[in-house]
Motif scaffolding. Structure first.
Motif, PDB file in Angstrom:
ATOM      1  N   VAL A  23     -45.740  16.671  14.699  1.00 54.15           N
ATOM      2  CA  VAL A  23     -44.402  16.155  14.926  1.00 54.15           C
ATOM      3  C   VAL A  23     -43.604  16.176  13.623  1.00 54.15           C
ATOM      4  CG1 VAL A  23     -43.077  14.101  15.571  1.00 54.15           C
ATOM      5  CG2 VAL A  23     -45.112  14.745  16.873  1.00 54.15           C
ATOM      6  N   HIS A  24     -42.417  16.788  13.691  1.00 55.19           N
ATOM      7  CA  HIS A  24     -41.487  16.810  12.560  1.00 55.19           C
ATOM      8  C   HIS A  24     -40.320  15.898  12.907  1.00 55.19           C
ATOM      9  CE1 HIS A  24     -43.262  20.339  10.477  1.00 55.19           C
ATOM     10  NE2 HIS A  24     -43.603  20.674  11.705  1.00 55.19           N
ATOM     11  N   THR A  25     -40.041  14.924  12.036  1.00 53.22           N
ATOM     12  CA  THR A  25     -38.928  13.995  12.217  1.00 53.22           C
ATOM     13  C   THR A  25     -37.975  14.124  11.035  1.00 53.22           C
ATOM     14  OG1 THR A  25     -40.210  12.230  11.162  1.00 53.22           O
ATOM     15  CG2 THR A  25     -40.312  12.372  13.574  1.00 53.22           C
ATOM     16  N   ARG A  26     -36.795  13.572  11.151  1.00 56.43           N
ATOM     17  CA  ARG A  26     -35.809  13.671  10.069  1.00 56.43           C
ATOM     18  C   ARG A  26     -36.165  12.784   8.873  1.00 56.43           C
ATOM     19  NH1 ARG A  26     -32.655  18.187   9.786  1.00 56.43           N
ATOM     20  NH2 ARG A  26     -31.743  18.615  11.806  1.00 56.43           N
ATOM     21  N   THR A  27     -36.903  11.733   9.091  1.00 56.56           N
ATOM     22  CA  THR A  27     -37.375  10.879   8.000  1.00 56.56           C
ATOM     23  C   THR A  27     -38.887  10.729   8.147  1.00 56.56           C
ATOM     24  OG1 THR A  27     -37.009   8.851   9.258  1.00 56.56           O
ATOM     25  CG2 THR A  27     -35.200   9.588   7.854  1.00 56.56           C
ATOM     26  N   PRO A  28     -39.595  10.431   7.057  1.00 56.11           N
ATOM     27  CA  PRO A  28     -41.055  10.293   7.171  1.00 56.11           C
ATOM     28  C   PRO A  28     -41.438   9.239   8.216  1.00 56.11           C
ATOM     29  CG  PRO A  28     -40.402  10.288   4.872  1.00 56.11           C
ATOM     30  CD  PRO A  28     -39.142  10.204   5.692  1.00 56.11           C
ATOM     31  N   TYR A  29     -42.262   9.636   9.158  1.00 57.51           N
ATOM     32  CA  TYR A  29     -42.750   8.734  10.208  1.00 57.51           C
ATOM     33  C   TYR A  29     -41.619   7.916  10.809  1.00 57.51           C
ATOM     34  CZ  TYR A  29     -47.452   9.954   8.765  1.00 57.51           C
ATOM     35  OH  TYR A  29     -48.595  10.634   8.481  1.00 57.51           O
ATOM     36  N   ASP A  30     -40.589   8.577  11.273  1.00 61.44           N
ATOM     37  CA  ASP A  30     -39.405   7.932  11.842  1.00 61.44           C
ATOM     38  C   ASP A  30     -39.805   7.015  12.994  1.00 61.44           C
ATOM     39  OD1 ASP A  30     -37.019   7.244  13.044  1.00 61.44           O
ATOM     40  OD2 ASP A  30     -36.245   9.287  13.125  1.00 61.44           O
ATOM     41  N   PRO A  31     -39.595   5.694  12.861  1.00 65.05           N
ATOM     42  CA  PRO A  31     -39.998   4.773  13.934  1.00 65.05           C
ATOM     43  C   PRO A  31     -39.211   4.964  15.222  1.00 65.05           C
ATOM     44  CG  PRO A  31     -38.780   3.598  12.235  1.00 65.05           C
ATOM     45  CD  PRO A  31     -38.987   5.009  11.736  1.00 65.05           C
ATOM     46  N   ALA A  32     -38.051   5.636  15.154  1.00 63.30           N
ATOM     47  CA  ALA A  32     -37.260   5.872  16.358  1.00 63.30           C
ATOM     48  C   ALA A  32     -37.717   7.113  17.119  1.00 63.30           C
ATOM     49  CB  ALA A  32     -35.782   6.021  15.987  1.00 63.30           C
ATOM     50  N   ALA A  33     -38.572   7.941  16.505  1.00 62.05           N
ATOM     51  CA  ALA A  33     -39.031   9.182  17.134  1.00 62.05           C
ATOM     52  C   ALA A  33     -40.360   8.958  17.842  1.00 62.05           C
ATOM     53  CB  ALA A  33     -39.183  10.284  16.092  1.00 62.05           C
TER      54      ALA A  33
ATOM     55  N   LEU B 129     -30.627  22.111  14.257  1.00 61.35           N
ATOM     56  CA  LEU B 129     -32.045  22.063  13.891  1.00 61.35           C
ATOM     57  C   LEU B 129     -32.299  22.333  12.414  1.00 61.35           C
ATOM     58  CD1 LEU B 129     -33.574  24.040  16.883  1.00 61.35           C
ATOM     59  CD2 LEU B 129     -33.210  21.579  16.644  1.00 61.35           C
ATOM     60  N   THR B 130     -31.348  22.959  11.739  1.00 64.10           N
ATOM     61  CA  THR B 130     -31.586  23.340  10.352  1.00 64.10           C
ATOM     62  C   THR B 130     -31.468  22.126   9.432  1.00 64.10           C
ATOM     63  OG1 THR B 130     -29.283  23.976  10.067  1.00 64.10           O
ATOM     64  CG2 THR B 130     -30.827  25.715  10.701  1.00 64.10           C
ATOM     65  N   GLY B 131     -32.055  22.261   8.249  1.00 62.56           N
ATOM     66  CA  GLY B 131     -32.009  21.190   7.264  1.00 62.56           C
ATOM     67  C   GLY B 131     -33.373  20.575   7.059  1.00 62.56           C
ATOM     68  N   PRO B 132     -33.395  19.413   6.410  1.00 62.55           N
ATOM     69  CA  PRO B 132     -34.678  18.780   6.073  1.00 62.55           C
ATOM     70  C   PRO B 132     -35.366  18.135   7.269  1.00 62.55           C
ATOM     71  CG  PRO B 132     -32.853  17.429   5.322  1.00 62.55           C
ATOM     72  CD  PRO B 132     -32.253  18.686   5.881  1.00 62.55           C
ATOM     73  N   TRP B 133     -36.699  18.225   7.270  1.00 59.13           N
ATOM     74  CA  TRP B 133     -37.567  17.598   8.262  1.00 59.13           C
ATOM     75  C   TRP B 133     -38.788  17.060   7.531  1.00 59.13           C
ATOM     76  CZ3 TRP B 133     -36.433  16.893  13.344  1.00 59.13           C
ATOM     77  CH2 TRP B 133     -35.362  17.610  13.856  1.00 59.13           C
ATOM     78  N   CYS B 134     -39.505  16.172   8.169  1.00 60.89           N
ATOM     79  CA  CYS B 134     -40.746  15.628   7.605  1.00 60.89           C
ATOM     80  C   CYS B 134     -41.855  15.756   8.629  1.00 60.89           C
ATOM     81  CB  CYS B 134     -40.584  14.152   7.250  1.00 60.89           C
ATOM     82  SG  CYS B 134     -39.326  13.861   6.003  1.00 60.89           S
ATOM     83  N   CYS B 135     -43.000  16.134   8.150  1.00 60.64           N
ATOM     84  CA  CYS B 135     -44.212  16.111   8.971  1.00 60.64           C
ATOM     85  C   CYS B 135     -45.113  15.101   8.284  1.00 60.64           C
ATOM     86  CB  CYS B 135     -44.860  17.494   9.041  1.00 60.64           C
ATOM     87  SG  CYS B 135     -46.250  17.536  10.202  1.00 60.64           S
ATOM     88  N   GLY B 136     -45.116  13.868   8.833  1.00 58.38           N
ATOM     89  CA  GLY B 136     -45.774  12.787   8.105  1.00 58.38           C
ATOM     90  C   GLY B 136     -44.942  12.492   6.875  1.00 58.38           C
ATOM     91  N   THR B 137     -45.531  12.660   5.696  1.00 61.54           N
ATOM     92  CA  THR B 137     -44.789  12.443   4.458  1.00 61.54           C
ATOM     93  C   THR B 137     -44.468  13.754   3.748  1.00 61.54           C
ATOM     94  OG1 THR B 137     -46.841  12.147   3.228  1.00 61.54           O
ATOM     95  CG2 THR B 137     -45.779  10.165   4.097  1.00 61.54           C
ATOM     96  N   SER B 138     -44.799  14.899   4.351  1.00 59.95           N
ATOM     97  CA  SER B 138     -44.502  16.205   3.752  1.00 59.95           C
ATOM     98  C   SER B 138     -43.092  16.636   4.116  1.00 59.95           C
ATOM     99  CB  SER B 138     -45.486  17.271   4.256  1.00 59.95           C
ATOM    100  OG  SER B 138     -46.793  16.955   3.865  1.00 59.95           O
ATOM    101  N   ALA B 139     -42.282  16.917   3.095  1.00 59.28           N
ATOM    102  CA  ALA B 139     -40.893  17.331   3.320  1.00 59.28           C
ATOM    103  C   ALA B 139     -40.813  18.849   3.427  1.00 59.28           C
ATOM    104  CB  ALA B 139     -40.015  16.834   2.182  1.00 59.28           C
ATOM    105  N   VAL B 140     -40.128  19.311   4.473  1.00 56.54           N
ATOM    106  CA  VAL B 140     -39.916  20.741   4.702  1.00 56.54           C
ATOM    107  C   VAL B 140     -38.449  20.943   5.063  1.00 56.54           C
ATOM    108  CG1 VAL B 140     -42.300  21.197   5.430  1.00 56.54           C
ATOM    109  CG2 VAL B 140     -40.591  20.562   7.137  1.00 56.54           C
ATOM    110  N   ALA B 141     -38.013  22.194   5.069  1.00 59.24           N
ATOM    111  CA  ALA B 141     -36.654  22.519   5.502  1.00 59.24           C
ATOM    112  C   ALA B 141     -36.735  23.633   6.528  1.00 59.24           C
ATOM    113  CB  ALA B 141     -35.800  22.953   4.321  1.00 59.24           C
TER     114      ALA B 141
END
Length: 101
Positions: A77-87, A3-15
């Protein structure tokens, strides 16, 4: 921890960081995102300890193959890439991708 590492909520990058006592900490990767800490619960979820997320749940959502799909932070929703189409993103993702409006 997967679970650790970078995530995106929309276009906002968080870790997401693992801290002492299995506490998760969500921090900004640039910009003005809020920092929040989450304590583990017996059911596999985490509960916000402070700030904007105090008392709110953080839940890991898995795919059918048991890999992590996304994080659900009280409906955000937090995805690994901004607005991940697979999520599984509420409302879906525009097939043309992110467009500044």
């Amino acid at each position: 921890m997967a679970l650790t590492g970078p995530w995106c909520c929309g276009t906002s990058a968080v870790a997401l960081h693992l801290r002492a006592g299995r506490v998760l900490e969500l921090t900004a990767l640039g910009g003005a995102a809020r920092t929040s800490r989450f304590r583990p619960g017996p059911d596999g979820t985490w509960t916000g300890l402070d700030g904007y997320c105090a008392g709110e749940p953080l839940r890991v959502v898995h795919r059918a193959d048991s890999t992590v799909d996304h994080l659900d932070q009280a409906g955000f929703v937090h995805t690994r890439t901004p607005y991940d189409p697979a999520a599984e993103v509420p409302g879906g993702v525009d097939a043309q991708g992110w467009q500044a409006g």
